[in-house]
Write an enzyme that holds these catalytic residues in place. Structure first.
Site, PDB file in Angstrom:
ATOM      1  N   SER A 531      31.235  -5.436  51.956  1.00  0.00           N
ATOM      2  CA  SER A 531      30.026  -5.388  52.777  1.00  0.00           C
ATOM      3  C   SER A 531      30.230  -6.079  54.115  1.00  0.00           C
ATOM      4  O   SER A 531      29.572  -5.733  55.100  1.00  0.00           O
ATOM      5  CB  SER A 531      28.856  -6.025  52.024  1.00  0.00           C
ATOM      6  OG  SER A 531      29.174  -7.340  51.621  1.00  0.00           O
ATOM      7  N   HIS A 585      27.933 -11.073  55.305  1.00  0.00           N
ATOM      8  CA  HIS A 585      27.285 -10.061  56.137  1.00  0.00           C
ATOM      9  C   HIS A 585      27.185 -10.535  57.583  1.00  0.00           C
ATOM     10  O   HIS A 585      27.483  -9.783  58.520  1.00  0.00           O
ATOM     11  CB  HIS A 585      25.896  -9.749  55.588  1.00  0.00           C
ATOM     12  CG  HIS A 585      25.924  -9.146  54.227  1.00  0.00           C
ATOM     13  ND1 HIS A 585      24.779  -8.936  53.481  1.00  0.00           N
ATOM     14  CD2 HIS A 585      26.953  -8.698  53.459  1.00  0.00           C
ATOM     15  CE1 HIS A 585      25.105  -8.390  52.323  1.00  0.00           C
ATOM     16  NE2 HIS A 585      26.416  -8.240  52.287  1.00  0.00           N
TER      17      HIS A 585
END
Length: 841
Positions: A531, A585
């Site tokens: 991610s 992230h």
């Protein structure tokens, strides 16, 4: 057939064959005659339109009569370069395109009266000297009888019909594949320049370029795309017949003129520098413009630069072969996840992969020596107290006290992959290592063995590969499919424009940036997933929209949607979703944003004037600008575009620089330099706090994983026994085995026990000196080591905080960390420790 007395008689069969053949020939000749008449009619119509007096220094005299012409003859060699001109006296001539010559065009085409009538059914030659003229397309059929000629001649005429059709069509070099880079649809359409007085069908200044090429002779052309344009724009009219030339065929010429580049092409319809010089103008600016075009094509051919982000629609898939990055990353991620499932099965959920059998702790002393089982899973079956296949039940062995355990099944993923650790009758406190598995994932215990991101092992054991390899692992099927689908959608936009190498570098930079920030800010947990790389792709969409501002239909809307998507994705994970590493992230987003600006090709299209005009005309921001302001912005922008176009046409532009794709603008280089410095600084600081002990030891209380409900908390320290208890702990106590390691724990109570801040020995201690408090504290270790990071605030025992209190406490902690007011509990002195020990006893 029989012959007698010099006469011949035809049989009935021969007569039928001849009759049918004659009818077929008559029918074919009628069809051919009709086609020839239609072609001649179109030729006369085209010649009438194109018959205009030429302009420039090479004006031709008006036709003395409908059948006479005084045009010079332009002879070209096999490369399409004029070699010789002959100015002969006017003579009778008619249009006769040669079958072996390329399709040529000229402004001095014959009039309608010079063409033969449709009843002649043939195209006559242009000169009486047949030896010096090219071969005719059609023979005259007037003397062939009523049948229109023999069968062989009819077949030849049918073969020449395509040449007649091609003769009246536009020259091949006039229809150039021109990609409209200013239009936002990105379509490719054949374009022809407008017709003007004194110019041919291919554009203006054809006679001037013809004369210049006559003077240059065998000189090389300035532009490859202009090669052969003169012979495609001029119709050859033979001269006195003193010399003849065999032209190359049209298919060969079209193959020779096939462009090598795949980018944009421009029509070479502007006059050459020699035309301006002869007409009294300055040819310098034109030379710069031509050199710029030549340099651009050289860069495209040499480095395969993609000049347009959106390929045109054509036959087949225009994006075929453009998504290597999508298929490569997706296949690698799927393959690695399948390997996770295989390892989860073969290692019994990560609990056993060694062939060494360890007897029970209560076995006779002579049988406690570990031994190697050379084949099968017998060692793991004994160590875990399970059986993989049905055996005959036997009584307990009085010596080894071993009986095959219950029959069990191994699972690759799902709830059945959960386990309760090791059996308590074989391993001391084995049940404390219980590890549950999600419905779609393998057991979390295998992640660390496969190379997941574990800051404690990176710092203490030098396993640097975990920073990169962790982003190839995934926690489950849902995690994998979500990341792969999101990456594919983003790469669908980026990869065709940026190419494979730039996109691959972006993906790696985003993933490593996310891993670094996660390892430094949240060193207590184990992290897996790509991610961070996906958020790097999202961050790169911002410089992508600026780089291709003129090619995107609604760039302001695109940039706005990207910003909203990033904020929703980031803040949505902070609402309270468990098991999501927001630090990874955020790090990937910063890394992708900086890398995109550091490698941006141009910010030339992103000007405030154009941005303000787009915002004023959009449905989202139009209310921010009054009507007068919107009108003023539009007029100013149109004037700017016209001014730049005039500067380019007049030649007031700098010569081409070496780095063409960056355009050499100072502002663009400042943006690239600032982004590159920011990315290097970002990585340098994170690497220092990850690897250098003096840096990461100063960060004893990292923020951990954060969310709107607070942070998980993280407490790091050196593992050491409580003062005065070094000799009282057993030899294989975890504190003595791991003494000296700098380890990070989720729970503050566990950190105090392992770091010597709290006593492990207390009233009611067992044989190993472990109290109930110590055992309860160890209960938090499996979740921390297995990568499960429940989103909670690390609080003292007996403290029950509400959500609001957690938010306030998290805000205070962040405020103190930013201002440098974080207070670390000081280590107690020797006198205080002795006093606490006596009080406890």
């Amino acid at each position: 057939m029989s012959s007698k007395g010099g006469s011949s008689r035809l049989g009935s069969k021969d007569l039928k064959k001849m009759t049918s053949r004659t009818e077929r020939e008559l029918r074919d000749s009628g069809r051919v005659r009709g086609e020839v008449e239609r072609v001649e009619k179109r030729l006369r119509a085209t010649a009438k339109v194109k018959e205009q007096p030429p302009t420039g220094d090479y004006k031709r005299r008006a036709l003395a009569s409908p059948g006479e012409t005084a045009a010079p003859t332009f002879l070209v060699d096999s490369r399409g370069i004029p070699r010789k001109t002959s100015s002969t006296a006017p003579r009778k001539a008619t249009l006769r395109p040669a079958s072996s010559s390329p399709r040529l065009a000229s402004s001095s085409r014959p009039t309608e009266s010079t063409l033969p009538s449709s009843s002649s059914r043939a195209l006559q030659g242009a000169s009486s000297s047949s030896s010096s003229r090219p071969r005719r397309l059609h023979e005259s059929a007037s003397g062939r009888g009523g049948s229109g000629g023999s069968a062989g001649e009819l077949r030849q005429e049918k073969k020449r019909l395509p040449e007649l059709e091609a003769a009246e069509a536009a020259p091949a070099s006039c229809v150039v594949e021109l990609r409209d880079v200013t239009a936002r649809k990105g379509r490719t359409s054949p374009a022809t320049p407008p017709e003007t007085a004194g110019s041919s069908v291919c554009g203006q200044g054809s006679h001037a370029r013809t004369a210049e090429k006559l003077e240059e002779g065998t000189a090389s052309h300035r532009d490859g795309s202009r090669r052969g344009s003169v012979d495609a724009e001029t119709w050859a009219t033979p001269g006195d017949g003193s010399s003849s030339h065999e032209f190359e065929s049209s298919p060969q010429r079209e193959e020779r003129m096939q462009p090598q580049e795949t980018g944009r092409r421009e029509l070479s319809s502007e006059p050459r520098s020699g035309d301006l010089t002869k007409n009294g103008g300055d040819g310098g600016p034109r030379r710069h413009s031509c050199a710029w075009r030549k340099w651009r094509e050289h860069m495209i051919q040499s480095f395969d630069i993609t000049t347009h982000p959106f390929p045109p629609r054509g036959d087949g898939s225009p994006r075929r072969g453009k998504f290597l990055m999508i298929f490569l990353t997706s296949s690698v991620l799927f393959f690695v996840f399948l390997q996770e499932l295989v390892l989860n099965v073969t290692t019994f959920n990560g609990r056993c992969m060694s062939p060494v059998l360890y007897p029970s702790h209560d076995a006779p002393e002579s049988e406690r020596t570990p031994r190697v089982i050379s084949f099968g899973y017998g060692a793991c079956e004994h160590n875990l107290g399970v059986s993989l296949f049905r055996r005959e039940e036997t009584k307990k062995d009085p010596r080894g006290r071993w009986t095959p355990g219950p029959l069990t099944e191994r699972c690759a993923s799902g709830r059945c992959a959960s386990d309760d650790g090791w059996p308590s009758d074989l391993v001391q406190r084995g049940r404390a290592q219980r590890s549950p598995a999600a419905f779609d994932s393998p057991n979390p215990r295998v992640f660390s063995s496969l190379g997941a991101l574990d800051t404690n092992k990176v710092r203490n054991y030098g396993e640097m590969f975990r920073v990169v390899w962790g982003m190839f692992l995934h926690g489950g099927w849902m995690h994998l499919l979500l990341n792969v689908s999101c990456q594919a959608q983003t790469l669908w936009i980026l990869e065709p424009a940026w190419g494979f190498l730039r996109t691959l570098s972006l993906w790696i930079v985003g993933g490593v940036s996310g891993s670094l920030l996660s390892a430094v800010a949240n060193p207590c947990t184990v992290t897996v997933g790509s991610s961070g790389a996906f958020y790097g792709l999202l961050g790169a969409l911002v410089p992508f929209s600026i780089e291709y501002w003129d090619h995107i239909a609604s760039p302001a809307w695109f940039l706005f949607c990207v910003s909203v998507l990033v904020m929703v994705a980031q803040f949505g994970n902070m609402v309270g979703v468990q098991g999501v590493d927001n630090n990874a992230h955020l790090g990937g987003l910063i890394g992708g944003l900086l890398f995109g600006f550091a490698t941006i090709r141009s910010v030339h299209a992103f000007r405030w004037q154009g941005v303000a005009e787009r915002m004023a005309s959009s449905t989202l921001f139009w209310w921010m600008f009054p009507a007068e302001k919107r009108r003023s912005l539009r007029e100013d922008n149109l004037q700017r575009v016209a001014r730049e176009r005039e500067e380019r046409s007049s030649g007031r532009i700098p010569p081409p620089k070496f780095v063409w794709k960056f355009r050499g603008h100072e502002r663009e280089w400042c943006v690239r330099f600032a982004a590159a410095v920011g990315l290097v600084t970002f990585w340098s600081v994170l690497w220092l706090y990850l690897l250098v002990p003096s840096y990461y030891e100063s960060l004893s209380s990292p923020p951990g994983n954060f969310s709107f409900l607070g942070s998980t908390g993280c407490h790091c320290c050196r593992v050491q026994p409580f003062p005065g208890e070094e000799d009282k702990l057993p030899a294989f106590h975890p504190v003595r085995v791991n003494r000296g390691l700098f380890w990070c724990f989720v729970s503050e109570g566990v950190a105090n026990l392992f770091c010597g801040r709290s006593s492990a020995l207390n009233r009611g201690a067992d044989v190993y000196g472990q109290t109930r408090q110590f055992e309860e504290a160890l209960g938090d270790l499996p979740s921390a080591r297995a990568g499960e990071a429940p989103l909670r605030i690390a609080k003292e025992e007996g403290e029950s905080a509400s959500v609001w209190q957690r938010l306030v406490k998290s805000a205070k902690k962040t405020y103190n960390a930013v201002l440098g007011n974080t207070t670390t509990p000081a280590a107690p002195s020797a006198a205080e420790l002795a006093q606490q020990t006596r009080a406890g006893q």
